[in-house]
Design an enzyme around this catalytic site. Structure first.
Site, PDB file in Angstrom:
ATOM      1  N   TYR A  76       0.836  -1.205   0.000  1.00 32.97           N
ATOM      2  CA  TYR A  76       0.000   0.000   0.000  1.00 32.97           C
ATOM      3  C   TYR A  76       0.872   1.257   0.000  1.00 32.97           C
ATOM      4  O   TYR A  76       0.749   2.115  -0.869  1.00 32.97           O
ATOM      5  CB  TYR A  76      -0.910  -0.024   1.228  1.00 32.97           C
ATOM      6  CG  TYR A  76      -1.903   1.119   1.289  1.00 32.97           C
ATOM      7  CD1 TYR A  76      -2.987   1.176   0.421  1.00 32.97           C
ATOM      8  CD2 TYR A  76      -1.759   2.136   2.236  1.00 32.97           C
ATOM      9  CE1 TYR A  76      -3.900   2.216   0.490  1.00 32.97           C
ATOM     10  CE2 TYR A  76      -2.680   3.172   2.313  1.00 32.97           C
ATOM     11  CZ  TYR A  76      -3.748   3.209   1.441  1.00 32.97           C
ATOM     12  OH  TYR A  76      -4.651   4.248   1.510  1.00 32.97           O
ATOM     13  N   ASN A 131      -6.718   9.911   8.154  1.00 27.23           N
ATOM     14  CA  ASN A 131      -7.906   9.140   8.595  1.00 27.23           C
ATOM     15  C   ASN A 131      -9.217   9.908   8.374  1.00 27.23           C
ATOM     16  O   ASN A 131      -9.407  10.979   8.941  1.00 27.23           O
ATOM     17  CB  ASN A 131      -7.837   8.817  10.089  1.00 27.23           C
ATOM     18  CG  ASN A 131      -6.671   7.917  10.445  1.00 27.23           C
ATOM     19  OD1 ASN A 131      -5.534   8.193  10.075  1.00 27.23           O
ATOM     20  ND2 ASN A 131      -6.939   6.832  11.140  1.00 27.23           N
ATOM     21  N   VAL A 185     -13.093   3.685  14.032  1.00 27.76           N
ATOM     22  CA  VAL A 185     -14.384   4.372  14.154  1.00 27.76           C
ATOM     23  C   VAL A 185     -15.536   3.392  13.885  1.00 27.76           C
ATOM     24  O   VAL A 185     -16.487   3.293  14.680  1.00 27.76           O
ATOM     25  CB  VAL A 185     -14.473   5.599  13.209  1.00 27.76           C
ATOM     26  CG1 VAL A 185     -15.875   6.196  13.239  1.00 27.76           C
ATOM     27  CG2 VAL A 185     -13.442   6.653  13.604  1.00 27.76           C
ATOM     28  N   PHE A 192     -15.744   0.641  16.747  1.00 27.66           N
ATOM     29  CA  PHE A 192     -16.335   1.122  18.009  1.00 27.66           C
ATOM     30  C   PHE A 192     -17.834   1.344  17.863  1.00 27.66           C
ATOM     31  O   PHE A 192     -18.624   0.977  18.736  1.00 27.66           O
ATOM     32  CB  PHE A 192     -15.665   2.417  18.481  1.00 27.66           C
ATOM     33  CG  PHE A 192     -14.296   2.229  19.094  1.00 27.66           C
ATOM     34  CD1 PHE A 192     -13.738   0.964  19.235  1.00 27.66           C
ATOM     35  CD2 PHE A 192     -13.565   3.331  19.552  1.00 27.66           C
ATOM     36  CE1 PHE A 192     -12.472   0.786  19.804  1.00 27.66           C
ATOM     37  CE2 PHE A 192     -12.307   3.170  20.131  1.00 27.66           C
ATOM     38  CZ  PHE A 192     -11.757   1.900  20.247  1.00 27.66           C
ATOM     39  N   ASP A 199       2.115   0.025  15.758  1.00 26.00           N
ATOM     40  CA  ASP A 199       0.965   0.940  15.813  1.00 26.00           C
ATOM     41  C   ASP A 199       1.487   2.349  16.133  1.00 26.00           C
ATOM     42  O   ASP A 199       2.044   2.569  17.210  1.00 26.00           O
ATOM     43  CB  ASP A 199       0.009   0.472  16.923  1.00 26.00           C
ATOM     44  CG  ASP A 199      -1.380   1.035  16.748  1.00 26.00           C
ATOM     45  OD1 ASP A 199      -2.161   0.456  15.990  1.00 26.00           O
ATOM     46  OD2 ASP A 199      -1.673   2.069  17.378  1.00 26.00           O
ATOM     47  N   PRO A 200       1.311   3.299  15.204  1.00 21.84           N
ATOM     48  CA  PRO A 200       1.847   4.644  15.465  1.00 21.84           C
ATOM     49  C   PRO A 200       1.227   5.266  16.727  1.00 21.84           C
ATOM     50  O   PRO A 200       0.034   5.123  16.965  1.00 21.84           O
ATOM     51  CB  PRO A 200       1.462   5.437  14.217  1.00 21.84           C
ATOM     52  CG  PRO A 200       1.202   4.423  13.163  1.00 21.84           C
ATOM     53  CD  PRO A 200       0.699   3.202  13.872  1.00 21.84           C
TER      54      PRO A 200
HETATM   55  P1  NAD Z   1     -12.778   2.178  -0.395  1.00 20.61           P
HETATM   56  O1  NAD Z   1     -12.175   0.822  -0.298  1.00 20.61           O
HETATM   57  O2  NAD Z   1     -14.149   2.380   0.115  1.00 20.61           O
HETATM   58  O3  NAD Z   1     -12.733   2.691  -1.894  1.00 20.61           O
HETATM   59  C1  NAD Z   1     -11.838   2.251  -2.862  1.00 20.61           C
HETATM   60  C2  NAD Z   1     -12.633   1.853  -4.090  1.00 20.61           C
HETATM   61  O4  NAD Z   1     -11.733   1.439  -5.129  1.00 20.61           O
HETATM   62  C3  NAD Z   1     -13.577   0.672  -3.833  1.00 20.61           C
HETATM   63  O5  NAD Z   1     -14.856   0.978  -4.298  1.00 20.61           O
HETATM   64  C4  NAD Z   1     -12.940  -0.471  -4.617  1.00 20.61           C
HETATM   65  O6  NAD Z   1     -13.869  -1.425  -5.061  1.00 20.61           O
HETATM   66  C5  NAD Z   1     -12.253   0.280  -5.742  1.00 20.61           C
HETATM   67  N1  NAD Z   1     -11.122  -0.445  -6.340  1.00 20.61           N
HETATM   68  C6  NAD Z   1     -10.123  -1.114  -5.715  1.00 20.61           C
HETATM   69  N2  NAD Z   1      -9.274  -1.635  -6.608  1.00 20.61           N
HETATM   70  C7  NAD Z   1      -9.742  -1.276  -7.842  1.00 20.61           C
HETATM   71  C8  NAD Z   1      -9.312  -1.521  -9.165  1.00 20.61           C
HETATM   72  N3  NAD Z   1      -8.200  -2.229  -9.417  1.00 20.61           N
HETATM   73  N4  NAD Z   1     -10.037  -1.013 -10.190  1.00 20.61           N
HETATM   74  C9  NAD Z   1     -11.167  -0.296  -9.955  1.00 20.61           C
HETATM   75  N5  NAD Z   1     -11.624  -0.032  -8.713  1.00 20.61           N
HETATM   76  C10 NAD Z   1     -10.920  -0.521  -7.674  1.00 20.61           C
HETATM   77  O7  NAD Z   1     -11.772   3.159   0.331  1.00 20.61           O
HETATM   78  P2  NAD Z   1     -11.870   4.729   0.583  1.00 20.61           P
HETATM   79  O8  NAD Z   1     -11.672   4.921   2.025  1.00 20.61           O
HETATM   80  O9  NAD Z   1     -13.037   5.308  -0.089  1.00 20.61           O
HETATM   81  O10 NAD Z   1     -10.546   5.194  -0.154  1.00 20.61           O
HETATM   82  C11 NAD Z   1     -10.544   5.861  -1.408  1.00 20.61           C
HETATM   83  C12 NAD Z   1      -9.131   6.302  -1.739  1.00 20.61           C
HETATM   84  O11 NAD Z   1      -8.672   7.201  -0.744  1.00 20.61           O
HETATM   85  C13 NAD Z   1      -8.131   5.141  -1.783  1.00 20.61           C
HETATM   86  O12 NAD Z   1      -7.235   5.365  -2.846  1.00 20.61           O
HETATM   87  C14 NAD Z   1      -7.413   5.251  -0.460  1.00 20.61           C
HETATM   88  O13 NAD Z   1      -6.111   4.749  -0.545  1.00 20.61           O
HETATM   89  C15 NAD Z   1      -7.446   6.741  -0.210  1.00 20.61           C
HETATM   90  N6  NAD Z   1      -7.341   7.059   1.240  1.00 20.61           N
HETATM   91  C16 NAD Z   1      -8.420   6.877   2.073  1.00 20.61           C
HETATM   92  C17 NAD Z   1      -8.291   7.185   3.440  1.00 20.61           C
HETATM   93  C18 NAD Z   1      -9.427   7.031   4.414  1.00 20.61           C
HETATM   94  O14 NAD Z   1      -9.257   7.348   5.598  1.00 20.61           O
HETATM   95  N7  NAD Z   1     -10.599   6.584   4.005  1.00 20.61           N
HETATM   96  C19 NAD Z   1      -7.066   7.652   3.932  1.00 20.61           C
HETATM   97  C20 NAD Z   1      -6.005   7.787   3.051  1.00 20.61           C
HETATM   98  C21 NAD Z   1      -6.157   7.510   1.700  1.00 20.61           C
HETATM   99  N1  UDP Z   2      -7.814   0.569  17.390  1.00 21.83           N
HETATM  100  C1  UDP Z   2      -8.388   0.165  18.582  1.00 21.83           C
HETATM  101  N2  UDP Z   2      -9.429  -0.708  18.517  1.00 21.83           N
HETATM  102  C2  UDP Z   2      -9.960  -1.164  17.351  1.00 21.83           C
HETATM  103  C3  UDP Z   2      -9.377  -0.740  16.141  1.00 21.83           C
HETATM  104  C4  UDP Z   2      -8.307   0.130  16.195  1.00 21.83           C
HETATM  105  O1  UDP Z   2      -7.952   0.578  19.679  1.00 21.83           O
HETATM  106  O2  UDP Z   2     -10.922  -1.945  17.394  1.00 21.83           O
HETATM  107  C5  UDP Z   2      -6.703   1.532  17.441  1.00 21.83           C
HETATM  108  C6  UDP Z   2      -5.485   1.120  16.635  1.00 21.83           C
HETATM  109  O3  UDP Z   2      -4.604   0.350  17.432  1.00 21.83           O
HETATM  110  C7  UDP Z   2      -4.890   2.462  16.273  1.00 21.83           C
HETATM  111  C8  UDP Z   2      -6.100   3.387  16.150  1.00 21.83           C
HETATM  112  O4  UDP Z   2      -7.156   2.729  16.834  1.00 21.83           O
HETATM  113  O5  UDP Z   2      -4.069   2.943  17.313  1.00 21.83           O
HETATM  114  C9  UDP Z   2      -6.516   3.673  14.709  1.00 21.83           C
HETATM  115  O6  UDP Z   2      -6.627   2.446  14.031  1.00 21.83           O
HETATM  116  P1  UDP Z   2      -7.134   2.333  12.527  1.00 21.83           P
HETATM  117  O7  UDP Z   2      -6.865   0.934  12.087  1.00 21.83           O
HETATM  118  O8  UDP Z   2      -8.517   2.831  12.443  1.00 21.83           O
HETATM  119  O9  UDP Z   2      -6.260   3.357  11.700  1.00 21.83           O
HETATM  120  P2  UDP Z   2      -4.691   3.665  11.585  1.00 21.83           P
HETATM  121  O10 UDP Z   2      -3.916   2.872  12.601  1.00 21.83           O
HETATM  122  O11 UDP Z   2      -4.338   3.336  10.184  1.00 21.83           O
HETATM  123  O12 UDP Z   2      -4.610   5.122  11.874  1.00 21.83           O
END
Ligand code: NAD
Ligand code: UDP
Ligand code: UDP
Length: 316
Positions: free
Chosen positions: A147, A176, A190, A193, A275-276
């Site tokens: 990733y 996030n 989120v 929980f 875990d950060p």
């Molecule tokens: P999500 O998994 O809900 O959305 C990703 C979408 O991409 C899904 O609908 C999935 O089916 C589609 N997908 C995956 N592989 C594919 C492929 N090869 N071809 C076509 N479609 C494909 O996740 P999200 O949270 O909506 O994330 C969207 C984007 O934002 C991602 O690129 C993710 O890395 C980035 N992002 C999200 C977060 C977050 O907190 N949600 C944080 C950082 C980055």
């Molecule tokens: N976490 C937790 N309980 C859970 C899931 C996650 O305490 O059921 C903690 C996890 O260890 C981390 C934080 O919540 O410290 C955020 O986790 P998440 O996987 O949502 O995102 P990321 O670590 O990528 O920020």
């Protein structure tokens, strides 16, 4: 004659993508939503299917795509560790081949293109909070690398396409984000929980819950995407997008219990490896260049997300 702006959203049937499609339609765009439904679902965009300006397309971004659009938001990629580690090679291909294809498409069309990058490009950061100028600290061979490194390579491709082909690119480094249509089973804190609280099960707090995170509500994030796309062509980012409000995981657990009115207790579990301890975006650049900062405070966003999961669990 076609006057409406035509926009492609890859990963459009996912969590962030479905909200973005909704906003683009509301702004009067024609939207092509592309997805292979790996983690997204038709259900996420079911309410848009009757809109004549919305088109849903099953396609995998690792294969070439020939459509005609003015703007591309490249969001396709599984986002949570459970999903992106399921098939790590496919994850890297999605980020890298997906970026190449979408950049090739943008090059042919001279379209503007935005990449959904991530705070994970900073890896396990030695600088806190992280400004965009920090180059990160990423393990190239670990379980998360498919990733993190895939997203880093995608950024490289975006900047090389700009330098070599003068493309109009935008790169958002997303922190996030939470809200309705998050995946119920992706293990994120989120959704975990909220679902646990609604079911009256113990909330699984890892470690002592003293680690901190910053949570951005999805509507705020989508607003940042739209503003970023509209910045002048000489602004490319990368730009951090997220909410700088920092909460401990224990604080989050208590808020969720309070807002769901749940009788759930807290169950302390071992802290996962690597875990950060802290994560918080430095959004100085986004404020300056996008005139943007998050508006939805955690309590308000949590309440809306709880409403969504409450309805979701009742119909499931
Ligand atoms: P999500 O998994 O809900 O959305 C990703 C979408 O991409 C899904 O609908 C999935 O089916 C589609 N997908 C995956 N592989 C594919 C492929 N090869 N071809 C076509 N479609 C494909 O996740 P999200 O949270 O909506 O994330 C969207 C984007 O934002 C991602 O690129 C993710 O890395 C980035 N992002 C999200 C977060 C977050 O907190 N949600 C944080 C950082 C980055
Ligand atoms: N976490 C937790 N309980 C859970 C899931 C996650 O305490 O059921 C903690 C996890 O260890 C981390 C934080 O919540 O410290 C955020 O986790 P998440 O996987 O949502 O995102 P990321 O670590 O990528 O920020
Ligand atoms: N591509 C695409 N749609 C297009 C144009 C290109 O999917 O409308 C793909 C194409 O298959 C190629 C990739 O984008 O593999 C990169 O395109 P580029 O023009 O940069 O490279 P080249 O075709 O010269 O390899």
């Amino acid at each position: 004659m076609h006057l409406k702006k035509r926009v492609l959203v890859t990963g459009g049937a996912g969590f962030l993508g479905s909200h973005l499609c909704e906003r683009l339609l509301a702004q009067g765009c024609d939207v092509i939503c592309l997805d292979n439904y790996f983690t997204g679902s038709k259900q996420n965009v079911a309410h848009l299917l009757d809109d004549p300006h919305f088109e849903l397309m099953r396609h995998d971004v690792t294969f070439p795509l020939y459509v005609e659009v003015d703007e591309i938001y490249n969001l396709a990629c599984p986002a949570s560790p459970i999903h992106y580690q399921h098939d790590p090679v496919a994850t890297t291909k999605t980020s890298v081949h997906g970026a190449i294809n979408m950049l090739g498409l943008a090059k042919r069309l001279r379209a503007k293109i935005m990449q959904a990058s991530t705070s994970e490009v900073y890896g396990d950061p030695s600088v806190h909070p992280q400004p965009e100028s920090y180059w990160g600290n990423v393990n190239p061979i670990g379980f998360r690398s498919c990733y993190d490194e895939g997203k880093r390579c995608a950024e490289t491709l975006f900047f090389d396409y700009r330098r070599q082909h003068n493309l109009r690119i935008k790169v958002a480094r997303i922190f996030n984000t939470y809200g309705p249509r998050m995946h119920p089973n992706d293990g994120r804190v989120v959704s975990n929980f909220i679902i646990q609280a609604l079911r009256g099960e113990p909330l699984t707090v890892y470690g002592q819950g003293q680690q901190t995170r910053s949570f951005c509500y999805v509507d705020d994030l989508v607003e940042a995407f739209l503003r970023l796309m509209d910045t002048p062509d000489d602004f490319t980012g990368p730009v951090n997008t997220g909410n700088p409000g920092e909460f401990t995981i224990l604080e989050l657990a208590k808020l969720v219990i309070e807002y769901t009115g749940s009788k759930s207790v807290i169950d302390y579990r071992p802290l996962p490896q690597d875990d950060p301890k802290q994560r918080r975006p430095d959004i100085t650049l986004a404020k300056a260049k996008l005139g943007w900062e998050p508006k939805v405070a955690l309590p308000e966003g949590l309440k809306k997300t709880i409403e969504y999961f409450d309805a979701f669990l009742r119909q499931a």
